[in-house]
Write a protein that holds these residues in place. Structure first.
Motif, PDB file in Angstrom:
ATOM      1  N   GLU A 144      61.728 -41.656  -3.942  1.00  0.00           N
ATOM      2  CA  GLU A 144      62.150 -43.005  -4.152  1.00  0.00           C
ATOM      3  C   GLU A 144      62.184 -43.659  -2.849  1.00  0.00           C
ATOM      4  OE1 GLU A 144      66.620 -42.360  -4.937  1.00  0.00           O
ATOM      5  OE2 GLU A 144      66.638 -40.285  -3.937  1.00  0.00           O
ATOM      6  N   ARG A 145      62.216 -45.134  -3.063  1.00  0.00           N
ATOM      7  CA  ARG A 145      62.015 -46.038  -2.033  1.00  0.00           C
ATOM      8  C   ARG A 145      63.466 -46.285  -1.569  1.00  0.00           C
ATOM      9  NH1 ARG A 145      58.346 -49.767  -0.403  1.00  0.00           N
ATOM     10  NH2 ARG A 145      57.293 -49.558  -1.944  1.00  0.00           N
ATOM     11  N   PRO A 146      63.460 -46.063   0.065  1.00  0.00           N
ATOM     12  CA  PRO A 146      64.734 -46.512   0.712  1.00  0.00           C
ATOM     13  C   PRO A 146      64.474 -47.908   1.014  1.00  0.00           C
ATOM     14  CG  PRO A 146      63.198 -44.684   1.967  1.00  0.00           C
ATOM     15  CD  PRO A 146      62.417 -45.238   0.774  1.00  0.00           C
ATOM     16  N   GLN A 147      65.654 -48.395   0.827  1.00  0.00           N
ATOM     17  CA  GLN A 147      65.956 -50.057   1.310  1.00  0.00           C
ATOM     18  C   GLN A 147      67.463 -50.140   1.439  1.00  0.00           C
ATOM     19  OE1 GLN A 147      64.606 -51.663  -2.404  1.00  0.00           O
ATOM     20  NE2 GLN A 147      65.749 -50.643  -3.712  1.00  0.00           N
ATOM     21  N   GLU A 148      67.588 -51.399   2.025  1.00  0.00           N
ATOM     22  CA  GLU A 148      68.971 -51.669   2.435  1.00  0.00           C
ATOM     23  C   GLU A 148      69.786 -51.535   1.245  1.00  0.00           C
ATOM     24  OE1 GLU A 148      71.266 -55.332   4.841  1.00  0.00           O
ATOM     25  OE2 GLU A 148      69.177 -55.306   4.508  1.00  0.00           O
ATOM     26  N   GLY A 149      70.991 -50.894   1.487  1.00  0.00           N
ATOM     27  CA  GLY A 149      71.936 -50.652   0.411  1.00  0.00           C
ATOM     28  C   GLY A 149      71.903 -49.264  -0.450  1.00  0.00           C
ATOM     29  N   ASN A 150      70.743 -48.403  -0.367  1.00  0.00           N
ATOM     30  CA  ASN A 150      70.679 -47.595  -1.131  1.00  0.00           C
ATOM     31  C   ASN A 150      70.280 -46.162  -0.271  1.00  0.00           C
ATOM     32  OD1 ASN A 150      67.971 -47.682  -0.472  1.00  0.00           O
ATOM     33  ND2 ASN A 150      67.415 -46.864  -2.411  1.00  0.00           N
ATOM     34  N   SER A 151      70.040 -46.551   1.088  1.00  0.00           N
ATOM     35  CA  SER A 151      69.743 -45.411   1.853  1.00  0.00           C
ATOM     36  C   SER A 151      70.616 -45.100   3.035  1.00  0.00           C
ATOM     37  CB  SER A 151      68.462 -45.795   2.692  1.00  0.00           C
ATOM     38  OG  SER A 151      67.878 -44.620   3.645  1.00  0.00           O
ATOM     39  N   PRO A 152      71.315 -43.866   2.938  1.00  0.00           N
ATOM     40  CA  PRO A 152      72.102 -43.242   3.935  1.00  0.00           C
ATOM     41  C   PRO A 152      71.424 -43.286   5.552  1.00  0.00           C
ATOM     42  CG  PRO A 152      71.610 -41.472   2.659  1.00  0.00           C
ATOM     43  CD  PRO A 152      70.835 -42.598   2.187  1.00  0.00           C
ATOM     44  N   TRP A 153      70.350 -43.207   5.601  1.00  0.00           N
ATOM     45  CA  TRP A 153      69.696 -43.098   6.965  1.00  0.00           C
ATOM     46  C   TRP A 153      69.106 -44.302   7.401  1.00  0.00           C
ATOM     47  CZ3 TRP A 153      70.225 -38.350   9.183  1.00  0.00           C
ATOM     48  CH2 TRP A 153      69.939 -38.129  10.346  1.00  0.00           C
ATOM     49  N   ARG A 154      69.377 -44.827   8.263  1.00  0.00           N
ATOM     50  CA  ARG A 154      68.709 -46.173   8.805  1.00  0.00           C
ATOM     51  C   ARG A 154      67.347 -45.980   9.122  1.00  0.00           C
ATOM     52  NH1 ARG A 154      71.495 -48.739  13.817  1.00  0.00           N
ATOM     53  NH2 ARG A 154      70.590 -47.239  14.744  1.00  0.00           N
ATOM     54  N   ASP A 155      66.373 -46.789   8.748  1.00  0.00           N
ATOM     55  CA  ASP A 155      65.035 -46.917   9.231  1.00  0.00           C
ATOM     56  C   ASP A 155      64.209 -45.715   8.294  1.00  0.00           C
ATOM     57  OD1 ASP A 155      65.662 -48.739  11.101  1.00  0.00           O
ATOM     58  OD2 ASP A 155      66.061 -47.484  12.814  1.00  0.00           O
ATOM     59  N   ALA A 156      64.886 -45.147   7.476  1.00  0.00           N
ATOM     60  CA  ALA A 156      64.026 -44.048   6.436  1.00  0.00           C
ATOM     61  C   ALA A 156      62.858 -45.066   5.821  1.00  0.00           C
ATOM     62  CB  ALA A 156      64.875 -43.750   5.277  1.00  0.00           C
ATOM     63  N   VAL A 157      61.798 -44.305   5.650  1.00  0.00           N
ATOM     64  CA  VAL A 157      60.428 -45.177   5.094  1.00  0.00           C
ATOM     65  C   VAL A 157      60.134 -44.318   3.767  1.00  0.00           C
ATOM     66  CG1 VAL A 157      59.782 -45.968   7.539  1.00  0.00           C
ATOM     67  CG2 VAL A 157      58.915 -43.858   6.634  1.00  0.00           C
TER      68      VAL A 157
END
Length: 331
Positions: A144-157
């Motif tokens: 799944e694509r990490p994006q602002e608002g859904n990823s608990p880990w900042r800067d995940a790609v």
């Protein structure tokens, strides 16, 4: 039969590259997408690994680095593993069923700089242990694509974005992948296989490029009659040693690696055997499994702990969810 060019390769990275050149149209792996089996050739697989390797290298990954991989049995697991090794890095597999604490320990012990993971939900538990992961620089998510608002880990790609970066690198710098592969040496670490941790902290066992794939291939060839175009699947936790064992041996022998994820008996008991046509294969498809999988297809009703056998299941010793690993040998 093993092609001489493949046999003479002295690293897993070169072995895979030569295999893709020798048998480009053979099926490298197949996996279930919903209820449909998807088949990928060695040529396609080679490109996937090349782009992953170049993308990882653009993120700063190179010789002697460690990459942790935590996820279910999916093609992306193998692409991250082979792509990482092509940069000169080695992989540290984490069991699919590991807790966040167990995963954090393996990542810390292996000094992993990158974590490749399938789901964002796995990252939530890791936040508690972030301070112990001083070497971790980047998280790559593939399902799944990490994006602002859904990823608990900042800067995940997102892995497809990393691979697109690799594709652009390959187009702009002809021969970049050849240069990258040439850095990998036979004595370099290929994989750290961690024990289950049932008798203490998990222990990392080092396997180099020059030994592990040959042993895996000999086991497959002489123990299971695997050869060119043979389909072989192993229902197990891909983060355990049987995952790399399946991947490397099928590559060296020119077989097809069957990546099966999910319950073997849902939505119907025959699901795992609902395979593609065996037309064009030298031998019939073969499935094997770990004790964990052999306990899965149980009919409802018997009390917990009731002895039960699973016909035709070839088992190997491995980590059990409810106790220490047990030998599969008859008593």
């Amino acid at each position: 039969m093993i092609d001489r060019t493949v046999l003479e390769a002295d690293t897993i990275t070169e072995m895979f590259h030569q295999r893709a050149l020798a048998t480009p149209d053979f099926i490298a792996y197949e996996f279930l997408r919903g209820e449909e089996w998807v088949r990928v050739t060695y040529n396609e697989y080679g490109k996937q690994v090349e782009y992953a390797a170049l993308g990882l290298n653009q993120l700063g990954i190179g010789p002697k680095d460690s990459i942790a991989i935590w996820g279910d049995t999916m093609p992306e697991w193998t692409i991250c593993a082979l792509g990482g090794m092509a940069t000169g890095a080695h992989l540290a597999g984490i069991y699919q069923t590991s807790t966040a604490e167990q995963a954090a320990y393996i990542m810390s012990d292996s000094k992993s700089r990158i974590l490749c993971v399938d789901r964002l939900s796995r990252l939530e538990g890791l936040l508690e242990y972030r301070e112990s992961l001083g070497n971790l620089e980047k998280v790559i998510v593939w399902a799944e694509r990490p994006q602002e608002g859904n990823s608990p880990w900042r800067d995940a790609v997102y892995l497809p974005d990393v691979m697109e970066l690799g594709r652009e690198t390959a187009a702009e710098a002809r021969g970049a992948y050849d240069v990258l592969r040439s850095q990998v040496k036979p004595e370099d670490y290929a994989v750290l296989v961690y024990t289950s941790g049932t008798t203490g902290r998990p222990k990392g066992i080092v396997h180099a490029h020059c030994g592990f794939p040959i042993k895996a291939a000999s086991d497959m060839a002489f123990g299971f009659n695997v050869g060119v175009r043979t389909r072989i699947g192993w229902v197990t936790d891909i983060g355990w040693m049987m995952g790399p064992w399946l991947i490397y041996s099928s590559l060296l022998l020119g077989g097809t690696c069957v990546l099966y994820d999910g319950a073997p008996d849902f939505p119907h008991p025959a699901r795992i055997w609902a395979r593609p046509s065996s037309a064009g294969c030298r031998t019939c498809p073969s499935h094997s499994c770990s004790p964990r999988a052999s306990r899965a297809p149980r009919a409802p009703g018997p009390p917990a702990g009731t002895p039960r056998t699973t016909p035709s299941a070839r088992s190997t010793a491995g980590p059990a969810p409810d106790g220490p690993a047990r030998s599969a040998a008859p008593r």
